[in-house]
Design an enzyme around this catalytic site. Structure first.
Site, mmCIF file in Angstrom:
data_model
loop_
_atom_site.group_PDB
_atom_site.id
_atom_site.type_symbol
_atom_site.label_atom_id
_atom_site.label_comp_id
_atom_site.label_asym_id
_atom_site.label_seq_id
_atom_site.Cartn_x
_atom_site.Cartn_y
_atom_site.Cartn_z
ATOM 1 C CG ASP A 37 51.108 2.433 117.312
ATOM 2 O OD1 ASP A 37 52.423 2.411 116.993
ATOM 3 O OD2 ASP A 37 50.566 1.951 116.707
ATOM 4 N NE ARG A 41 52.534 6.182 113.081
ATOM 5 C CZ ARG A 41 51.401 5.749 113.580
ATOM 6 N NH1 ARG A 41 50.225 6.473 113.161
ATOM 7 N NH2 ARG A 41 51.213 4.852 114.419
ATOM 8 N NE ARG A 50 61.143 3.152 113.233
ATOM 9 C CZ ARG A 50 59.445 3.177 113.517
ATOM 10 N NH1 ARG A 50 58.727 3.989 112.683
ATOM 11 N NH2 ARG A 50 59.002 2.400 114.019
ATOM 12 C CG HIS A 54 61.501 3.856 119.876
ATOM 13 N ND1 HIS A 54 60.086 3.412 119.777
ATOM 14 C CD2 HIS A 54 62.194 3.377 118.821
ATOM 15 C CE1 HIS A 54 60.133 2.876 118.459
ATOM 16 N NE2 HIS A 54 61.259 2.911 117.987
ATOM 17 C CG LEU A 148 51.284 0.439 139.067
ATOM 18 C CD1 LEU A 148 49.780 0.477 138.746
ATOM 19 C CD2 LEU A 148 51.853 1.460 138.487
ATOM 20 N NE ARG A 205 47.617 0.684 117.963
ATOM 21 C CZ ARG A 205 47.968 -0.615 117.434
ATOM 22 N NH1 ARG A 205 47.466 -1.572 117.559
ATOM 23 N NH2 ARG A 205 48.984 -0.165 116.440
ATOM 24 C CD GLU A 224 33.605 -0.236 128.033
ATOM 25 O OE1 GLU A 224 33.567 0.523 127.113
ATOM 26 O OE2 GLU A 224 32.704 -0.911 128.787
#
Ligand code: V07
Length: 257
Positions: A37, A41, A50, A54, A148, A205, A224
């Site tokens: 996130d 901003r 914006r 990204h 992975l 996050r 967690e």
């Protein structure tokens, strides 16, 4: 006196450099999920559109994938596009839908070389054809890799996923293939997009928001949670390592035996 972690601070203009913090390499979380996130901003603060945020965020994905792969993380689930993100301005949605193509054009050879397996969760069918094509090709070309698992949540929504699971189960009961009494947590889990994955151990996050935003509601039951104020484009290997370091110390407290 709280312990300070100066290694997380990146000086202005400093090239991303890695400072080890003493991770226990035998206790790396198997599955790390990230809500990436703060891209918009980050860009706005720089007077940029914006979409520039990204794009920068996509470069950070590459960096963190390399790092997680090197650490031996088994599954990295990244929230790339939520079912709510369609509400954004059309040009932003169009740009976002080109990012998987862009990402794979520049990075698929390295993923293959690193033995990474690409997967997705979410409602794949309704994505634009060019997005689907690029992602399907990556899934296909990496399907035999056993390193992975790079799992992109694309057009993902957890409630939609669970409602779908309920429908699948109800249909089995209706067809007489299943008794209501047989419905349990394992059966429910087996109807989710994540049925083949271990549950996340750690949720990260970025950007200071502390909510789940319809991400892996069922799967995160025992995870967690780790939050940082840092915007995703500023997220570095050092932050990731700090998250794992904190995870390991929390685990040790709950540890026992
Ligand atoms: C997206 C970059 C990261 C920050 C968060 C939003 C923007 C990588 C992908 C991607 C997805 C599938 C795939 C390969 C790459 C991506 C979207 C947005 C929609 F197979 N980054 N990224 N997809 N952002």
């Amino acid at each position: 006196m709280p312990i300070k972690f100066p290694f997380v601070k990146k000086r202005k203009n400093e090239v991303s450099s890695h400072h080890p913090v003493g991770l226990n390499h035998k206790q790396i979380p198997k599955h790390v999920a990230i809500i990436m996130d703060g891209n918009g901003r980050w860009a706005k603060n720089r007077g940029m559109p914006r979409i520039a945020g990204h794009k920068e965020g996509m470069e950070v994905v590459k960096k963190i994938v390399r790092f997680a792969s090197d650490l031996g993380v088994e599954v990295l689930t990244l929230y790339a596009f939520s079912t709510e993100n369609w509400k954004r301005p059309r040009n932003e949605v169009e740009f976002l839908m080109k990012l998987p193509v862009d990402f794979l054009n520049t990075y698929l050879p390295e993923l293959i070389e690193k033995n990474v397996r690409v997967q997705t969760i979410g409602d794949f069918d309704v994505l634009p054809p060019h997005t689907k094509k690029a992602v399907q090709e990556a899934i296909e070309r990496t399907k035999d890799n056993d390193g992975l698992i790079l799992n992109f949540a694309l057009n993902y929504g957890s409630r939609f996923e669970m409602v779908n699971a309920v429908k699948q189960i109800a249909a089995k009961v209706e067809r007489g293939e299943l008794d209501t009494e047989e419905i349990d947590e394992a059966l429910f889990s087996s109807e989710l997009y994540t049925c083949d994955l271990v549950e996340p151990d750690l949720l990260i996050r970025t950007s200071g928001e502390q909510r789940l935003s319809n991400f892996l509601l069922w799967q995160l039951a025992y995870a967690e949670f780790w939050f940082t104020e840092v915007y995703w484009p500023d997220f570095t290997e050092n932050h990731f390592e700090k998250a794992l370091y904190d995870y390991q110390n929390r685990k040790r407290r709950y540890g026992g035996v």
